[in-house]
Every structure is written in C-alpha cells, then in structure tokens.
Scaffold this motif. Sequence first.
Motif, PDB file in Angstrom:
ATOM      1  N   LEU A  57       0.895  -1.264   0.185  1.00 52.95           N
ATOM      2  CA  LEU A  57       0.127   0.162   0.032  1.00 52.95           C
ATOM      3  C   LEU A  57       0.770   1.237   0.243  1.00 52.95           C
ATOM      4  N   MET A  58       1.902   1.230   0.764  1.00 60.32           N
ATOM      5  CA  MET A  58       2.737   2.442   0.968  1.00 60.32           C
ATOM      6  C   MET A  58       3.426   2.883  -0.341  1.00 60.32           C
ATOM      7  N   LYS A  59       3.933   1.538  -1.147  1.00 60.90           N
ATOM      8  CA  LYS A  59       4.801   1.684  -2.194  1.00 60.90           C
ATOM      9  C   LYS A  59       3.805   2.312  -3.393  1.00 60.90           C
ATOM     10  N   ARG A  60       2.481   1.859  -3.387  1.00 54.80           N
ATOM     11  CA  ARG A  60       1.693   2.360  -4.286  1.00 54.80           C
ATOM     12  C   ARG A  60       1.181   3.762  -4.022  1.00 54.80           C
ATOM     13  N   LEU A  61       1.030   4.276  -2.777  1.00 51.26           N
ATOM     14  CA  LEU A  61       0.876   5.548  -2.377  1.00 51.26           C
ATOM     15  C   LEU A  61       1.954   6.613  -2.612  1.00 51.26           C
ATOM     16  N   LEU A  62       3.231   5.804  -2.627  1.00 52.12           N
ATOM     17  CA  LEU A  62       4.319   6.856  -2.712  1.00 52.12           C
ATOM     18  C   LEU A  62       4.963   6.782  -4.328  1.00 52.12           C
ATOM     19  N   ASP A  63       4.237   6.131  -4.941  1.00 53.60           N
ATOM     20  CA  ASP A  63       4.754   5.685  -6.200  1.00 53.60           C
ATOM     21  C   ASP A  63       6.104   5.036  -6.475  1.00 53.60           C
ATOM     22  N   ALA A  64       6.337   4.234  -5.597  1.00 49.81           N
ATOM     23  CA  ALA A  64       7.733   3.425  -5.321  1.00 49.81           C
ATOM     24  C   ALA A  64       7.738   1.876  -5.859  1.00 49.81           C
ATOM     25  N   SER A  65       6.691   1.539  -6.810  1.00 48.99           N
ATOM     26  CA  SER A  65       6.593   0.341  -7.164  1.00 48.99           C
ATOM     27  C   SER A  65       7.741   0.072  -8.262  1.00 48.99           C
ATOM     28  N   SER A  66       8.418  -1.159  -7.824  1.00 42.92           N
ATOM     29  CA  SER A  66       9.710  -1.491  -8.856  1.00 42.92           C
ATOM     30  C   SER A  66       8.944  -2.074 -10.133  1.00 42.92           C
ATOM     31  N   LYS A  67       7.832  -2.246 -10.242  1.00 46.87           N
ATOM     32  CA  LYS A  67       7.129  -2.656 -11.597  1.00 46.87           C
ATOM     33  C   LYS A  67       7.110  -1.453 -12.493  1.00 46.87           C
ATOM     34  N   SER A  68       6.876  -0.407 -12.114  1.00 48.05           N
ATOM     35  CA  SER A  68       6.576   0.808 -12.576  1.00 48.05           C
ATOM     36  C   SER A  68       7.883   1.354 -13.468  1.00 48.05           C
ATOM     37  N   LYS A  69       7.959   1.928 -14.825  1.00 51.59           N
ATOM     38  CA  LYS A  69       9.171   2.266 -15.333  1.00 51.59           C
ATOM     39  C   LYS A  69       9.487   3.603 -14.636  1.00 51.59           C
ATOM     40  N   ASN A  70       8.588   4.596 -14.006  1.00 51.41           N
ATOM     41  CA  ASN A  70       9.064   5.563 -13.297  1.00 51.41           C
ATOM     42  C   ASN A  70       8.939   5.391 -11.994  1.00 51.41           C
ATOM     43  N   GLY A  71       8.685   4.074 -11.287  1.00 51.53           N
ATOM     44  CA  GLY A  71       8.560   3.915 -10.166  1.00 51.53           C
ATOM     45  C   GLY A  71      10.030   4.293  -9.285  1.00 51.53           C
ATOM     46  N   ILE A  72       9.822   4.914  -8.009  1.00 55.81           N
ATOM     47  CA  ILE A  72      10.826   5.572  -7.366  1.00 55.81           C
ATOM     48  C   ILE A  72      11.509   4.291  -6.399  1.00 55.81           C
ATOM     49  N   ARG A  73      12.607   3.422  -6.925  1.00 54.64           N
ATOM     50  CA  ARG A  73      13.214   2.387  -6.380  1.00 54.64           C
ATOM     51  C   ARG A  73      13.633   2.922  -4.999  1.00 54.64           C
ATOM     52  N   LEU A  74      14.428   3.833  -4.750  1.00 49.71           N
ATOM     53  CA  LEU A  74      15.116   4.102  -3.422  1.00 49.71           C
ATOM     54  C   LEU A  74      13.864   4.141  -2.461  1.00 49.71           C
TER      55      LEU A  74
END
Length: 476
Positions: free
Chosen positions: A403-420
């Motif tokens: 949930l937190m990864k989705r809220l913070l746009d941090a998904s590793s599956k997304s091209k623009n996901g913020i991996r950090l």
Amino acid sequence: MTRTTDKGDNFDRHDIDLIASSLILPNGVVVRNRLVKAAMAEGIGLGGGPPRKGHINLYKRWAEGGWGIVISGNVQVDPRHLASPHDLTLPDGASTLKAYNELASAVHDSPSPPLLLMQISHPGLQSSSTVNLSRWPWEPAIGPCSERPSVSEGMMGWIWEHAVWPTPSRKITNLEEWSEIIDGFIEGAVLAEKAGWDGVQIHSAHGYLLAEYLSPLTNPNPLPLPGVPNNIPLRLHLLHSILKGIHDNTERKFIKAVKINCSDFVEGGLDESQATEIVKTLVSWSTLDIIEISGGTYSRPAFASPESLKSPSSARQSLFSHFTSSLSPFLANPPEGPAILLTGGLHDRGLITSSLEDRACDLVGIGRPACLIPDLPNKIILNDYLPKEEARFGGYDIPGSDLMKRLLDASSKSKNGIRLVGAGISTLWHEWQLCRLGRGVEPDKNMHWLEGLLVEEIWFEVLKGGPMGWWRYWRS
C-alpha cells in the motif's frame, strides 16, 4: 523437536559442520564460524552521535546469537554528512571513546562473543540535508562531482530529487579537503581500536563517497592525491590512502575490511569488468583481511531491494554470487588471501552450504532476517535439531508495504517507480524491529508498516516515548 532420519541427520550434520567451521584471516585472527551479521542501519537515536543504551541492548542480543562476526551500521566520519538521521558518528571527546568502548564490552562479555567490526562511512553526494537535518537545507552534499542523485524518471522523481537534495552537491577540488576526509577514516579506525573493537569495514559501495571516487560516472576525471605512488590507478588513490593509513596506524591483529560494489547497476557507472580489476588490485596491496561484495547506488539500490535484479531462473538466490564465483579462481584462499564476504539472498542452510563449497564466498552475510531473529545462527542455521528443509528464513511479507509503495509511487514494476523509496519502505520496517530490540521488546513480524511509523519512529524515536521517556532520557 524430533531429529531427522539417520541419512538426513548425517547430511544436515555435514552442512552444519561446514558453516560452523572456523576461518583464519590473513592477519591471523580466527573467525569462529562463517556467519556474519551484515551491516544495517540500526534506526536508533536521531542526529548522530555515539552509541546509546538502545544500541547496547541490541548488540547484546546479536552477541548471544551465535554469529562469527557482527558488523555495525554506518558510523559516519563527518557528523554533518549523514546517510540517515539515525547514523552513528565520530564526534570528538572522551565521551565518544567511552560510548564505543561500552558497546564493544557488551559484545565481548557474552559467553561466546563474535568479532565486532565498525563500518566507517561517508555518504558523499547522497547525503540529504532535508532528511537528515545535520546541516542547513541549502548546504550541499560533497563529492568528486557536482551532481544531484537521480532516483527516477518523470515528475514524481523530479519532486523527490529536489526535496531530498535541494541543491546539487559541491565538487571537492581542494586537496586539503580530501586529506581531511582521509584523516577522518584513519582516526575513526584508530578510535575503534582504542575502544576495543576487533576491526573496521571501510564502506566503498552503494554510491557513497569512496564508491563515487571509484565510479567513472561520478568521477570522470580523477586527480592524483598527494603521497600516493605512481603505480596506483588514479581512481584508487582515495581508497589506497585510507587503507594504507589504517594499516600503518593500527595493530596487525586489527581486522581491515572493505565493502565494494561489483557494479553500480546504472549506465555509465562502475561495471563488473572494472570492479574485477579493482578487487585484484586491492588484494595485491596485502592490507585487507575481508572483502565484502555488494552493488548498487541510491539510483538503483540493488543492495536494499535484491528482488529487482533476481533472475527467476537463478539456481542460487544470492544476489552477487555470479561475480564472486567468477572472481574466486584469481584469489588465494584465506589466510593467504582475504576472505570473501557475500551478503544478500542466502536465506537457507542449503544455499549457505553450497555457496561455501563452491567458494562463491568464505563468509556469509545475513542482514534483514537478523532484525527479526537476532539469534538466527543458534536458533535455525546451526540448530542440529532442525532439519535442512526447515532451516529456512526470509521470504516474508511486510504488512502494509505494498500500500505504501503504491501511495508513494515506489513500485519497482513501474518504469517511473522510485526504487529508492520502495527500498526505504522495507529498510525502515526492519529498522523499527531493531528499535524494538533496543527497547527490550521482541520483534513483531506482523507489525503493520504504519504502526511502525507511528509507534516506533514518531512516538519512541522522535518524541522519546512521551513525558516519562523524556525524563528517562534527561536522566541518562
């Protein structure tokens, strides 16, 4: 618990005996077994400084857990430049030496003490002024170039980058400033030895300052540093000066280790071919006892999110074993050569055994599972009442993390996901488990991420547990 069958028991006994076998380092020091509690940020305390009571409680638990070596989290040589607001630092004063000595004593006073190494670091251009509050927001990080770390493409990445690093880093051009940094590492090692620690690990990975000096991406035109022999490659001048200084100012029995990237995993950064030559050169200096292989930077945090680089067809789960396996034929076995430490993904007894047998490594580092099971060696890996198929750990889910990864746009599956940020969500949750151990409370595998944020981070770390906590903190 019921023992395994005779056949299974014999097979498990072989695995346990191998993992429990001792190892002699080049300096003659004996490591009691092959299991290393890898370096992790402890998450205890804010604003830098020496160890606190929570650190002592935590390290006592690890000391009693059956580890061969315990490596500390970051101990920063410059208190203005932190990698996280919880980092330990090396400020001047007798109280600093006393605090580090108390932590070493807490470890060495256990019945079967592990060796204790201090990880000495400088985060370089990755140090955030707004997150760590260790300097003014407009005061830049420092490094061999003037850059702002890139964490992702797209608008959200741009926002994160400018919020975390309001100004680009300041390029170090003054040789005296480089000399001060070198002295900081040497003085840190000398303090560690005086405080009773068994050695140091120099952090030259993960995009920190020493790794930035090695990388062609962040140091495209390295300048020679004073006092370094002409036969030393320019990119190794900084690391050579630090390792030689530590070698010359500490006893032979004081362990010298280094953590280094096998790859930065970013275009234009350090690659495996370059890393291979660097490791071979480091070994040729005959100053090191242990070399830990890691990888990644804040732009591609492989060290903190190994799932982002794993191949589904990989037979062995260790993240960097392909590199160490290809490198080991060129290196002498300990004690003639340094021990190779491999950390990341070795989460069951069988994988640990095969990695040691294949000489993908000589020592096995385990990080995050040690946050939940501080006595992991005694309880699982070296427990001869536990059959091989049950001697597994890791692979657990963090409640609320998706949930937190989705809220913070941090998904590793997304091209623009913020991996950090995605890696940080997992890192913080594990730090909060260490905070619990520091408070004398058992880890909670079912703790929701938001509960950890509110209770462990805000209530106990920021607010010190309310009025009663303030009183205890003031008294101490």
